[in-house]
Scaffold this motif. Structure first.
Motif, PDB file in Angstrom:
ATOM      1  N   ILE A  99       0.857  -1.206   0.000  1.00 47.81           N
ATOM      2  CA  ILE A  99       0.000   0.000   0.000  1.00 47.81           C
ATOM      3  C   ILE A  99       0.887   1.249   0.000  1.00 47.81           C
ATOM      4  CG2 ILE A  99      -1.791   1.228   1.291  1.00 47.81           C
ATOM      5  CD1 ILE A  99      -2.197  -1.561   2.786  1.00 47.81           C
ATOM      6  N   ASP A 106       2.388  -6.131   2.629  1.00 46.24           N
ATOM      7  CA  ASP A 106       2.891  -5.204   3.654  1.00 46.24           C
ATOM      8  C   ASP A 106       3.300  -5.905   4.946  1.00 46.24           C
ATOM      9  OD1 ASP A 106       2.499  -2.389   2.551  1.00 46.24           O
ATOM     10  OD2 ASP A 106       0.563  -3.323   2.132  1.00 46.24           O
ATOM     11  N   ASP A 150       2.930  -3.187  12.823  1.00 44.67           N
ATOM     12  CA  ASP A 150       1.555  -2.689  12.772  1.00 44.67           C
ATOM     13  C   ASP A 150       0.503  -3.639  13.337  1.00 44.67           C
ATOM     14  OD1 ASP A 150       2.183  -0.158  11.784  1.00 44.67           O
ATOM     15  OD2 ASP A 150       2.437  -0.961   9.770  1.00 44.67           O
ATOM     16  N   LEU A 191       7.349   2.496   0.169  1.00 44.17           N
ATOM     17  CA  LEU A 191       6.139   1.786   0.647  1.00 44.17           C
ATOM     18  C   LEU A 191       5.596   2.449   1.907  1.00 44.17           C
ATOM     19  CD1 LEU A 191       7.662  -1.756   0.142  1.00 44.17           C
ATOM     20  CD2 LEU A 191       5.717  -0.833  -1.126  1.00 44.17           C
TER      21      LEU A 191
HETATM   22  C1  CIR Z   1       1.003   0.493   4.906  1.00 39.72           C
HETATM   23  O1  CIR Z   1       0.499   1.423   4.284  1.00 39.72           O
HETATM   24  O2  CIR Z   1       0.397  -0.114   5.790  1.00 39.72           O
HETATM   25  C2  CIR Z   1       2.409   0.085   4.544  1.00 39.72           C
HETATM   26  N1  CIR Z   1       2.640   0.287   3.158  1.00 39.72           N
HETATM   27  C3  CIR Z   1       3.407   0.878   5.354  1.00 39.72           C
HETATM   28  C4  CIR Z   1       3.299   0.639   6.820  1.00 39.72           C
HETATM   29  C5  CIR Z   1       4.378   1.310   7.564  1.00 39.72           C
HETATM   30  N2  CIR Z   1       4.236   1.066   8.943  1.00 39.72           N
HETATM   31  C6  CIR Z   1       4.466   1.975   9.885  1.00 39.72           C
HETATM   32  O3  CIR Z   1       4.726   3.134   9.614  1.00 39.72           O
HETATM   33  N3  CIR Z   1       4.302   1.582  11.142  1.00 39.72           N
END
Ligand code: CIR
Length: 274
Positions: free
Chosen positions: A37, A79, A85, A261
């Motif tokens: 994403i 991701d 996350d 990303l």
């Molecule tokens: C997202 O949009 O979820 C991933 N492309 C990037 C997540 C990055 N995570 C973070 O900053 N904790």
């Protein structure tokens, strides 16, 4: 720099200082990582580039004295390298979260067995949405930033989970159009936060000493203090200089493809002191 509040000096968590880690989990990128994403198109990342940067990151954690468990790639979840996350970890236990983007919700099921092996207590966020990238642990509180990924219902549910683990949570606001709270800040030590100007202005870190990331280098705000060093994304010379002048041992890591990303250095691992 902001005000220095001496009351934070020397605050310890179970097992050591809050930035002392001896264990971490990361997930190796799958070739599908290039389809991750992206809020802003900064060009396409390359699979090889992401792998090189990920390898450098793992090596840096190991050199800092951290034992790293490298999980297998998950091609169905581009991701999933951003393991920070879907979960939170503390010495007292882990919390499985409910990521705020539908394409990432399923990652939790793949972390559950891993965390159950590593921790005696694994809680599950009961409702709402929270991304771990919105959660910053400081010496005396866990800050939860409301964002497009973290809802108020999720943040309030997380306060309850944190209390079960003996942690004190507080809900704050992530700046508008910023992906995650920690996209804009990181803990450098018990009293000091590296922070963007826009987040600093909100006042959430009053009472902390604040090192402001120079304009144009906002991506450097997502740094990672690990034991005696601070990992920072390469390509931010003014931030590196500021941190060096402030006495931190700085390790600059390649992170340009991961940055495409919307990822930073904290998102790539779950860390704790076992
Ligand atoms: C997202 O949009 O979820 C991933 N492309 C990037 C997540 C990055 N995570 C973070 O900053 N904790």
């Amino acid at each position: 720099m902001g005000r220095w509040n001496e009351s934070y000096e020397g605050v310890f968590c179970m097992g050591g200082k809050i930035y002392e880690f001896d264990a971490a989990i990361v997930r190796r990128p799958a070739p599908t990582v290039t389809a991750g994403i992206r809020a802003i198109d900064r060009g396409d990342p390359s699979y090889e580039g992401v792998c090189r940067e990920h390898d450098a990151y793992v090596a840096a954690l190991q050199e800092a004295g951290v034992r790293v468990d490298v999980l297998e790639p998950l091609a169905a979840y581009p991701d999933s390298i951003f393991v920070e996350d879907p979960a939170l970890v503390f010495s007292a236990g882990a919390i499985l979260l409910r990521p705020g983007h539908a394409r990432r919700a399923g990652e939790v099921d793949f972390l559950r067995p891993v965390l159950k092996r590593a921790f005696q207590r694994v809680l599950e966020l009961p409702r709402g949405h929270v991304d771990g990238g919105d959660v910053l642990r400081t010496a005396d509180r866990v800050m939860i930033g409301l964002s497009a990924r973290t809802s108020r219902a999720g943040a309030e549910a997380l306060l309850e989970c944190l209390a079960e683990l003996g942690e004190n949570g507080v809900i704050v606001q992530t700046p508008t159009a910023v992906l995650h709270f920690k996209s804009d800040c990181s803990l450098l030590d018990e009293a000091t936060i590296l922070v963007t100007e826009r987040l600093s202005h909100s006042g959430v870190f009053s009472g902390f000493r604040q090192i402001i990331v120079p304009e144009g280098e906002e991506a450097a705000a997502n740094a990672l203090r690990v034991n005696d060093r601070v990992l920072v994304a390469q390509g931010h010379p003014r931030t590196l200089r500021l941190l060096g002048q402030a006495g931190y041992r700085v390790v600059a890591l390649p992170a340009a493809d991961i940055g495409k990303l919307d990822g930073g250095l904290s998102c790539l691992s779950l860390r704790w002191h076992g």
